[in-house]
Design a protein around this motif. Structure first.
Motif, PDB file in Angstrom:
ATOM      1  N   PHE A 105      37.263  34.255  41.883  1.00  0.00           N
ATOM      2  CA  PHE A 105      37.407  35.835  41.450  1.00  0.00           C
ATOM      3  C   PHE A 105      37.669  36.614  42.517  1.00  0.00           C
ATOM      4  N   GLN A 108      41.100  35.200  44.822  1.00  0.00           N
ATOM      5  CA  GLN A 108      42.407  34.875  44.267  1.00  0.00           C
ATOM      6  C   GLN A 108      42.721  35.643  43.207  1.00  0.00           C
ATOM      7  N   ILE A 109      41.568  36.168  42.206  1.00  0.00           N
ATOM      8  CA  ILE A 109      42.088  37.071  41.076  1.00  0.00           C
ATOM      9  C   ILE A 109      42.380  38.437  41.575  1.00  0.00           C
ATOM     10  N   SER A 110      41.340  38.983  42.609  1.00  0.00           N
ATOM     11  CA  SER A 110      41.499  40.128  43.090  1.00  0.00           C
ATOM     12  C   SER A 110      42.779  40.469  44.016  1.00  0.00           C
ATOM     13  N   TRP A 112      45.524  38.572  43.520  1.00  0.00           N
ATOM     14  CA  TRP A 112      46.730  38.359  42.379  1.00  0.00           C
ATOM     15  C   TRP A 112      46.864  39.726  41.752  1.00  0.00           C
ATOM     16  N   LYS A 147      48.510  35.459  36.012  1.00  0.00           N
ATOM     17  CA  LYS A 147      47.821  34.655  36.558  1.00  0.00           C
ATOM     18  C   LYS A 147      46.268  34.925  36.722  1.00  0.00           C
ATOM     19  N   SER A 148      46.108  36.372  37.081  1.00  0.00           N
ATOM     20  CA  SER A 148      44.675  36.738  37.057  1.00  0.00           C
ATOM     21  C   SER A 148      44.206  36.749  35.426  1.00  0.00           C
ATOM     22  N   ALA A 151      43.306  33.244  35.078  1.00  0.00           N
ATOM     23  CA  ALA A 151      42.241  32.659  35.732  1.00  0.00           C
ATOM     24  C   ALA A 151      40.858  33.256  35.072  1.00  0.00           C
ATOM     25  N   ILE A 152      40.932  34.610  34.712  1.00  0.00           N
ATOM     26  CA  ILE A 152      39.825  35.044  34.106  1.00  0.00           C
ATOM     27  C   ILE A 152      39.266  34.353  32.726  1.00  0.00           C
TER      28      ILE A 152
END
Length: 245
Positions: A105, A108-110, A112, A147-148, A151-152
């Motif tokens: 989170f 990577q997510i942030s 992306w 992608k975000s 992943a979520i």
């Protein structure tokens, strides 16, 4: 405040990737230690062979050499096998490494989401660009946004262990604050709306295909939000709303 551009976010994402590589290398330290130890023993045996009469050496010397050669490697191998067994047992019991999900989170997510934001800004500013250029920026922005979302969605079955509304628990257990999750969900949705609105006047097979893909990812995001709110309602925790006003 100066706007952070695409290259800045790429650089920060690269730094995070380097940090992950360093962590992986650190996890291999026991193996490297074992290899270095074996190398030292090999060199030591060669030196001893030239300094001493190996045929007439006492047995305790050989036992000592064998023990020094075998014990470190056996201990390290035992630790590795033990960790492997523990991980299998944890998976079978439904447990998982919360830290890994928190790292995904945060690292990577942030990033992306922000890379998608950078592509969206470039698309908005590319007034004189060709349709092909705009399509490229649109699809790249959607790619990172999707992608975000993916992943979520992968955290759906364990979000109650990863996210928390309790500040003390977030601090003590190093979890993700639930309000951060709410914020990034809104950002992903708003960002997708901006991308679609900016490209609305352009028609191509590539954009049509991308919109079809976007719908699949958005469906998963809606499923995540649905399960999240059902869980929060049962726990009497604040539920998520797309419009917080």
């Amino acid at each position: 405040m100066n706007r952070v551009n695409f290259s800045d976010w790429q650089e920060m994402a690269l730094k995070k990737d380097i940090e992950q590589i360093k962590k992986k290398l650190t996890s291999q330290e026991p193996v490297l230690f074992s290899l270095c130890w074996e190398l030292v023993l090999a060199l030591g045996s060669i030196i001893a062979d030239h300094l001493f009469d190996t045929e007439n050496a006492p047995e305790w010397i050989w036992f000592t050499v064998i023990a020094l050669a075998v014990i470190p490697a056996a201990v390290i191998l035992g630790v590795v096998v033990g960790k492997w067994i523990c991980s299998i047992v944890s998976v079978k019991k439904g447990k998982f490494n919360v830290k890994d999900s928190v790292d995904i989170f945060d690292n990577q997510i942030s990033y992306w989401v922000m890379l998608s934001n950078a592509y969206t800004d470039m698309l908005l500013e590319d007034i004189n660009g060709t349709n092909s250029e705009k399509e490229f920026l649109y699809r790249e922005g959607c790619y990172y946004n999707n992608k975000s979302m993916q992943a979520i969605y992968a955290m759906k079955s364990n979000f109650d262990k990863i996210f928390s509304m309790d500040p003390q628990k977030v601090k003590e257990d190093s979890l993700v604050d639930m309000e951060r999750l709410f914020n990034i969900l809104r950002v992903m949705k708003e960002q997708q709306d901006r991308l679609d609105a900016t490209i609305s006047e352009i028609s191509s097979e590539g954009i049509k295909r991308q919109r079809e893909l976007n719908e699949k990812y958005m469906d998963d995001l809606m499923k995540f939000v649905k399960d999240l709110n059902e869980s929060n309602e049962k726990s009497r925790i604040k539920t998520f709303k797309w419009d917080e006003n």
